[in-house]
Design a protein around this motif. Structure first.
Motif, PDB file in Angstrom:
ATOM      1  N   ILE A   1      -0.295  13.526   4.843  1.00 48.07           N
ATOM      2  CA  ILE A   1      -0.773  12.420   5.672  1.00 48.07           C
ATOM      3  C   ILE A   1      -1.263  12.975   7.001  1.00 48.07           C
ATOM      4  O   ILE A   1      -0.517  13.663   7.710  1.00 48.07           O
ATOM      5  CB  ILE A   1       0.348  11.391   5.920  1.00 48.07           C
ATOM      6  N   THR A   2      -2.513  12.700   7.324  1.00 49.00           N
ATOM      7  CA  THR A   2      -3.090  13.153   8.591  1.00 49.00           C
ATOM      8  C   THR A   2      -2.864  12.087   9.653  1.00 49.00           C
ATOM      9  O   THR A   2      -3.166  10.908   9.445  1.00 49.00           O
ATOM     10  CB  THR A   2      -4.597  13.418   8.449  1.00 49.00           C
TER      11      THR A   2
ATOM     12  N   LYS B   1       0.838  -1.188   0.000  1.00 47.05           N
ATOM     13  CA  LYS B   1       0.000   0.000   0.000  1.00 47.05           C
ATOM     14  C   LYS B   1       0.880   1.248   0.000  1.00 47.05           C
ATOM     15  O   LYS B   1       1.952   1.253   0.601  1.00 47.05           O
ATOM     16  CB  LYS B   1      -0.934  -0.001   1.200  1.00 47.05           C
ATOM     17  N   PRO B   2       0.429   2.319  -0.663  1.00 41.63           N
ATOM     18  CA  PRO B   2       1.227   3.548  -0.679  1.00 41.63           C
ATOM     19  C   PRO B   2       1.560   4.061   0.716  1.00 41.63           C
ATOM     20  O   PRO B   2       2.650   4.562   0.958  1.00 41.63           O
ATOM     21  CB  PRO B   2       0.334   4.530  -1.439  1.00 41.63           C
ATOM     22  N   THR B   3       0.600   3.926   1.656  1.00 47.68           N
ATOM     23  CA  THR B   3       0.816   4.378   3.032  1.00 47.68           C
ATOM     24  C   THR B   3       0.251   3.352   3.998  1.00 47.68           C
ATOM     25  O   THR B   3      -0.864   2.865   3.805  1.00 47.68           O
ATOM     26  CB  THR B   3       0.139   5.738   3.280  1.00 47.68           C
TER      27      THR B   3
ATOM     28  N   GLN C   1      14.696   3.136   3.440  1.00 45.01           N
ATOM     29  CA  GLN C   1      15.360   1.898   3.066  1.00 45.01           C
ATOM     30  C   GLN C   1      14.401   0.993   2.312  1.00 45.01           C
ATOM     31  O   GLN C   1      13.203   0.961   2.576  1.00 45.01           O
ATOM     32  CB  GLN C   1      15.900   1.166   4.300  1.00 45.01           C
ATOM     33  N   ASN C   2      14.968   0.265   1.331  1.00 44.78           N
ATOM     34  CA  ASN C   2      14.206  -0.697   0.526  1.00 44.78           C
ATOM     35  C   ASN C   2      12.958  -0.083  -0.111  1.00 44.78           C
ATOM     36  O   ASN C   2      11.914  -0.733  -0.206  1.00 44.78           O
ATOM     37  CB  ASN C   2      13.814  -1.906   1.377  1.00 44.78           C
ATOM     38  N   GLY C   3      13.061   1.176  -0.533  1.00 46.34           N
ATOM     39  CA  GLY C   3      11.936   1.827  -1.198  1.00 46.34           C
ATOM     40  C   GLY C   3      10.886   2.378  -0.266  1.00 46.34           C
ATOM     41  O   GLY C   3       9.873   2.917  -0.730  1.00 46.34           O
ATOM     42  N   TYR C   4      11.095   2.260   1.057  1.00 44.53           N
ATOM     43  CA  TYR C   4      10.129   2.758   2.035  1.00 44.53           C
ATOM     44  C   TYR C   4      10.713   3.920   2.822  1.00 44.53           C
ATOM     45  O   TYR C   4      11.880   3.889   3.242  1.00 44.53           O
ATOM     46  CB  TYR C   4       9.752   1.651   3.027  1.00 44.53           C
TER      47      TYR C   4
ATOM     48  N   VAL D   1       5.746   4.658   4.164  1.00 45.29           N
ATOM     49  CA  VAL D   1       5.343   5.245   2.886  1.00 45.29           C
ATOM     50  C   VAL D   1       6.175   4.598   1.785  1.00 45.29           C
ATOM     51  O   VAL D   1       7.404   4.682   1.796  1.00 45.29           O
ATOM     52  CB  VAL D   1       5.545   6.778   2.887  1.00 45.29           C
ATOM     53  N   PHE D   2       5.504   3.945   0.844  1.00 45.52           N
ATOM     54  CA  PHE D   2       6.174   3.233  -0.238  1.00 45.52           C
ATOM     55  C   PHE D   2       6.527   4.226  -1.339  1.00 45.52           C
ATOM     56  O   PHE D   2       5.646   4.834  -1.946  1.00 45.52           O
ATOM     57  CB  PHE D   2       5.252   2.136  -0.768  1.00 45.52           C
ATOM     58  N   LEU D   3       7.833   4.407  -1.589  1.00 44.17           N
ATOM     59  CA  LEU D   3       8.292   5.398  -2.568  1.00 44.17           C
ATOM     60  C   LEU D   3       9.322   4.796  -3.524  1.00 44.17           C
ATOM     61  O   LEU D   3      10.499   5.184  -3.528  1.00 44.17           O
ATOM     62  CB  LEU D   3       8.900   6.612  -1.847  1.00 44.17           C
TER      63      LEU D   3
END
Length: 365
Positions: free
Chosen positions: A339-340, A296-298, A356-359, A309-311
């Motif tokens: 993000i609230t 999930k994105p968040t 790290q690792n895209g997060y 947060v997946f980035l």
């Protein structure tokens, strides 16, 4: 409610053929499908093998096609808006303006397209809506618009409340929003701190993304530039909360390096379209079932008081984090994500963050 599928990627990678093939695939499976094209040039009609219209028309069984035209969308209700303006303001300022003469302000076409998609989405006439947009940042800004507008409403509500222009035009807000947006707002709806139609409409748009009703597929070729663009758009999609369902590789085969670069997404290799024979291309597509089971994105990890947060596609130097009261803003690339904090975390501050690792993992004290 229908699922919405769109495609992201560099120009020339086969986004439009992928969108058409997906629409045909779902229609053949018995779903009622609407294929929406943002390109108003003849090229889109040539790819379809028909001349599309600004109103949905049947292309084949279970499949309707509509071509968005910003000028047509803008002038659609213009005469009604002028009548309302004359009714609610003593000195009409729109009387001598004609819909055919209106210019499209930069960014307005994105808002008009979003509203058109919203109306088709809420009509419940379709099981799936396939949106063939520009494939770059513009459609991401379009799908992210409800959340961004909601942020502006929250931050600047006080200014709106005291604005002379809002006070003057307040009797006009409801009728105009009814005519143009197919909803009814008042000035109080925009400025009120309590639950109101304006806020609910924006929250519904944000919720459609967060619940996975909108899914994007990355379209690329083995070309390094196309691959880099696809990965950048992947990370940018996460910034607005848009789920990415997989990667479609056109004009060549996928490799182990490509699969590893886009893990955990499923990578599918698609054959070239041969003389309008869509069957091979349709067969190469993934299931396109709508909702996908991916990171999930968040994600809130309540026990650890962490936000994940997946980035993908970004590194630590490209990410900036700030906090304003109960909201955390994350900037990455050309996108912002607000993000609230959950109610139990209100009043707390960010105490740590690591990438790290895209997060991006944010710890709240």
């Amino acid at each position: 409610m229908p699922s919405i599928v769109t495609f992201l990627g560099k120009g020339g990678t086969g986004r439009t053929t992928s969108a058409i093939a997906t629409a045909k695939k779902l229609a053949t499976a018995g779903k009622k499908v609407l294929l929406i094209g943002q390109d108003s040039s003849p090229a889109w009609g040539m790819a379809l093998g028909m001349k599309p219209s600004c109103d949905p028309q049947e292309m084949e069984t279970n499949l309707a096609v509509v071509q968005l035209n910003s000028t047509v969308l803008l002038e659609k209700n213009w005469s009604e808006v002028k009548q309302l303006e004359a009714q609610y303001l003593r000195s009409p300022i729109l009387k001598q303006v004609y819909g055919q003469e209106l210019g499209i302000i930069p960014g307005m076409d994105v808002a008009l397209a979003l509203n058109a998609i919203r109306e088709y989405y809420q009509s419940n006439k379709y099981d799936a809506i396939i949106y063939d947009g520009s494939g770059g940042i513009d459609p991401l800004r379009m799908f992210g618009m409800p959340e961004i507008l909601s942020w502006y409403f929250r931050r600047f509500r006080g200014i709106f409340t005291e604005s002379d222009i809002v006070k003057t035009l307040s009797p006009f807000v409801g009728p105009v929003t009814s005519a143009v947006l197919n909803t009814t707002w008042t000035a109080n709806d925009i400025t009120s701190n309590t639950d109101n139609p304006a806020t609910r409409m924006l929250e519904n748009g944000t919720e459609a993304l967060s619940q996975g009703n909108v899914v994007a597929y990355l379209v690329t070729t083995p070309n390094p530039t196309a691959l880099a663009t696809a990965k950048y758009l992947w990370g940018s999609a996460q910034q607005i909360g848009l789920q990415v369902g997989g990667v479609l590789v056109n004009q060549g085969q996928s490799t182990d390096d490509i699969s590893a670069n886009f893990a955990p997404l499923t990578v599918s290799s698609l054959p070239s379209l041969d003389d309008s024979n869509w069957q091979a291309l349709i067969a190469g597509l993934p299931a396109m079932s709508g909702k996908v089971d991916l990171p999930k994105p968040t994600e809130f990890v309540m026990a650890e008081r962490k936000i994940k947060v997946f980035l993908p596609g970004f590194d630590k130097k490209e990410v900036k984090l700030t906090q304003y009261g109960p909201e955390i803003t994350i900037e990455a690339g050309d996108q912002r994500r607000n993000i609230t904090l959950p109610p139990g975390w209100r009043g707390s501050s960010v105490t740590g963050a690591k990438f790290q690792n895209g997060y991006l993992e944010v710890t709240v004290g």
